[in-house]
Design a protein around this motif. Structure first.
Motif, PDB file in Angstrom:
ATOM      1  N   MET A 172      -2.352  13.617 -10.318  1.00  0.00           N
ATOM      2  CA  MET A 172      -3.649  12.768 -10.168  1.00  0.00           C
ATOM      3  C   MET A 172      -3.560  11.726 -11.075  1.00  0.00           C
ATOM      4  N   PRO A 173      -4.359  10.404 -10.564  1.00  0.00           N
ATOM      5  CA  PRO A 173      -3.993   9.139 -11.380  1.00  0.00           C
ATOM      6  C   PRO A 173      -5.196   9.605 -12.564  1.00  0.00           C
ATOM      7  N   LYS A 174      -4.551   8.791 -13.745  1.00  0.00           N
ATOM      8  CA  LYS A 174      -5.611   8.860 -14.828  1.00  0.00           C
ATOM      9  C   LYS A 174      -6.663   7.597 -14.768  1.00  0.00           C
ATOM     10  N   ASP A 175      -6.332   6.776 -13.985  1.00  0.00           N
ATOM     11  CA  ASP A 175      -7.154   5.427 -13.678  1.00  0.00           C
ATOM     12  C   ASP A 175      -7.375   5.333 -12.364  1.00  0.00           C
ATOM     13  N   LEU A 176      -8.624   5.699 -12.004  1.00  0.00           N
ATOM     14  CA  LEU A 176      -8.854   5.290 -10.404  1.00  0.00           C
ATOM     15  C   LEU A 176      -8.870   3.881  -9.887  1.00  0.00           C
ATOM     16  N   ARG A 177      -9.215   3.161 -10.634  1.00  0.00           N
ATOM     17  CA  ARG A 177      -9.599   1.743 -10.547  1.00  0.00           C
ATOM     18  C   ARG A 177      -8.144   0.952 -10.232  1.00  0.00           C
ATOM     19  N   ASP A 178      -7.185   1.385 -11.322  1.00  0.00           N
ATOM     20  CA  ASP A 178      -6.001   1.010 -11.070  1.00  0.00           C
ATOM     21  C   ASP A 178      -5.272   1.390  -9.657  1.00  0.00           C
ATOM     22  N   PHE A 179      -5.576   2.786  -9.567  1.00  0.00           N
ATOM     23  CA  PHE A 179      -4.964   3.410  -8.414  1.00  0.00           C
ATOM     24  C   PHE A 179      -5.303   2.726  -7.055  1.00  0.00           C
ATOM     25  N   TRP A 180      -6.788   2.550  -6.688  1.00  0.00           N
ATOM     26  CA  TRP A 180      -7.110   1.993  -5.663  1.00  0.00           C
ATOM     27  C   TRP A 180      -6.725   0.401  -5.502  1.00  0.00           C
ATOM     28  N   ALA A 181      -7.047  -0.126  -6.715  1.00  0.00           N
ATOM     29  CA  ALA A 181      -6.360  -1.663  -6.729  1.00  0.00           C
ATOM     30  C   ALA A 181      -5.026  -1.728  -6.226  1.00  0.00           C
ATOM     31  N   GLY A 182      -4.157  -0.771  -6.780  1.00  0.00           N
ATOM     32  CA  GLY A 182      -2.709  -1.196  -6.474  1.00  0.00           C
ATOM     33  C   GLY A 182      -2.383  -0.546  -4.989  1.00  0.00           C
ATOM     34  N   LEU A 183      -3.129   0.252  -4.367  1.00  0.00           N
ATOM     35  CA  LEU A 183      -2.901   0.590  -3.040  1.00  0.00           C
ATOM     36  C   LEU A 183      -3.326  -0.651  -2.082  1.00  0.00           C
ATOM     37  N   LEU A 184      -4.548  -1.218  -2.639  1.00  0.00           N
ATOM     38  CA  LEU A 184      -4.899  -2.428  -1.813  1.00  0.00           C
ATOM     39  C   LEU A 184      -4.067  -3.506  -1.860  1.00  0.00           C
ATOM     40  N   TYR A 185      -3.566  -3.857  -3.085  1.00  0.00           N
ATOM     41  CA  TYR A 185      -2.428  -4.865  -3.125  1.00  0.00           C
ATOM     42  C   TYR A 185      -1.365  -4.462  -2.085  1.00  0.00           C
ATOM     43  N   LEU A 186      -0.776  -3.331  -2.278  1.00  0.00           N
ATOM     44  CA  LEU A 186       0.364  -2.906  -1.483  1.00  0.00           C
ATOM     45  C   LEU A 186       0.079  -3.055  -0.092  1.00  0.00           C
ATOM     46  N   PHE A 187      -1.051  -2.589   0.373  1.00  0.00           N
ATOM     47  CA  PHE A 187      -1.460  -2.735   1.725  1.00  0.00           C
ATOM     48  C   PHE A 187      -1.513  -4.106   2.431  1.00  0.00           C
ATOM     49  N   ILE A 188      -2.129  -4.932   1.567  1.00  0.00           N
ATOM     50  CA  ILE A 188      -2.294  -6.304   1.802  1.00  0.00           C
ATOM     51  C   ILE A 188      -0.874  -7.095   1.660  1.00  0.00           C
ATOM     52  N   GLY A 189      -0.225  -6.824   0.531  1.00  0.00           N
ATOM     53  CA  GLY A 189       1.339  -7.354   0.608  1.00  0.00           C
ATOM     54  C   GLY A 189       2.133  -7.064   1.746  1.00  0.00           C
ATOM     55  N   ALA A 190       2.101  -5.770   2.168  1.00  0.00           N
ATOM     56  CA  ALA A 190       2.879  -5.302   3.186  1.00  0.00           C
ATOM     57  C   ALA A 190       2.475  -5.689   4.490  1.00  0.00           C
ATOM     58  N   ALA A 191       1.258  -5.828   4.743  1.00  0.00           N
ATOM     59  CA  ALA A 191       0.769  -6.275   5.962  1.00  0.00           C
ATOM     60  C   ALA A 191       1.063  -7.894   6.133  1.00  0.00           C
TER      61      ALA A 191
ATOM     62  N   TYR B 173       8.477 -19.112   3.636  1.00  0.00           N
ATOM     63  CA  TYR B 173       8.646 -19.160   2.453  1.00  0.00           C
ATOM     64  C   TYR B 173       7.316 -18.733   1.395  1.00  0.00           C
ATOM     65  N   PHE B 174       6.385 -19.410   1.699  1.00  0.00           N
ATOM     66  CA  PHE B 174       5.138 -19.166   0.841  1.00  0.00           C
ATOM     67  C   PHE B 174       4.603 -17.719   1.143  1.00  0.00           C
ATOM     68  N   PRO B 175       4.470 -17.391   2.340  1.00  0.00           N
ATOM     69  CA  PRO B 175       3.791 -15.963   2.497  1.00  0.00           C
ATOM     70  C   PRO B 175       4.759 -14.835   2.441  1.00  0.00           C
ATOM     71  N   ILE B 176       6.191 -15.049   2.486  1.00  0.00           N
ATOM     72  CA  ILE B 176       6.815 -14.031   1.898  1.00  0.00           C
ATOM     73  C   ILE B 176       7.137 -13.951   0.301  1.00  0.00           C
ATOM     74  N   VAL B 177       7.114 -14.968  -0.289  1.00  0.00           N
ATOM     75  CA  VAL B 177       6.870 -14.975  -1.650  1.00  0.00           C
ATOM     76  C   VAL B 177       5.703 -14.377  -2.298  1.00  0.00           C
ATOM     77  N   LEU B 178       4.629 -14.800  -1.522  1.00  0.00           N
ATOM     78  CA  LEU B 178       3.285 -14.369  -1.905  1.00  0.00           C
ATOM     79  C   LEU B 178       2.989 -12.810  -1.747  1.00  0.00           C
ATOM     80  N   SER B 179       3.594 -12.255  -0.651  1.00  0.00           N
ATOM     81  CA  SER B 179       3.594 -11.115  -0.148  1.00  0.00           C
ATOM     82  C   SER B 179       4.446  -9.995  -1.279  1.00  0.00           C
ATOM     83  N   GLY B 180       5.557 -10.684  -1.701  1.00  0.00           N
ATOM     84  CA  GLY B 180       6.346 -10.012  -2.490  1.00  0.00           C
ATOM     85  C   GLY B 180       5.823  -9.749  -3.680  1.00  0.00           C
ATOM     86  N   LEU B 181       4.903 -10.655  -4.371  1.00  0.00           N
ATOM     87  CA  LEU B 181       4.305 -10.753  -5.783  1.00  0.00           C
ATOM     88  C   LEU B 181       3.142  -9.849  -5.489  1.00  0.00           C
TER      89      LEU B 181
END
Length: 150
Positions: A1-20, A40-48
């Motif tokens: 179980m995550p200790k910080d739900l804010r970081d957990f959900w933010a991390g999932l959101l960033y991962l989802f948007i980056g993967a999309a 170049y820009f979309p791939i680098v940005l999504s990687g970040l």
């Protein structure tokens, strides 16, 4: 179980948007750092975004955070309405007015909202963005649109 739900959900959101974004840009030519292709820009940005999301997700299991209290529906609505307003007025009113609207409407969702400060930042951002995007980068949008007879 995550200790910080804010970081957990933010991390999932960033991962989802980056993967999309990475998925959408997969067919674009990458190019090189010297001769950038359209991907170049979309791939680098999504990687970040994926990197930031991964760090945030891992951090959520290590660092103790504040409890997550509710879901800020009204704040999300302010930001969403500001984006829709931009899309609706950018052609008729122009880029400068649309940027001011984005700042003014989205700022109303903040608990620190102040009209004087918001309008000052919105005006300065409108000038900066107009110079950068329309004049500097040549984005084909009118700074002031047909609604103003220009």
């Amino acid at each position: 179980m995550p200790k910080d739900l804010r970081d957990f959900w933010a991390g999932l959101l960033y991962l989802f948007i980056g993967a999309a974004a990475l998925y959408m840009a997969k067919d674009y030519e990458m190019g090189t750092a010297v001769s950038m292709g359209p991907g170049y820009f979309p791939i680098v940005l999504s990687g970040l975004l994926i990197l930031i999301g991964s760090i945030s997700l891992i951090r959520s299991f290590i660092v103790e955070g504040e409890p997550l209290e509710g879901f800020a529906v009204s704040k999300i609505l302010y930001v969403t309405v500001s984006i829709v307003a931009f899309a609706l007025v950018v052609e008729g009113a122009g880029f400068a007015i649309a940027v001011i609207l984005v700042f003014a409407i989205s700022a109303m969702g903040s608990k620190f909202f102040n009209w004087k400060f918001t309008l000052g930042i919105a005006l300065a951002s409108s000038i900066f963005c107009s110079l950068l995007f329309v004049k500097g980068l040549g984005i084909p949008l009118p700074i002031f649109g047909s609604w103003f007879g220009m």
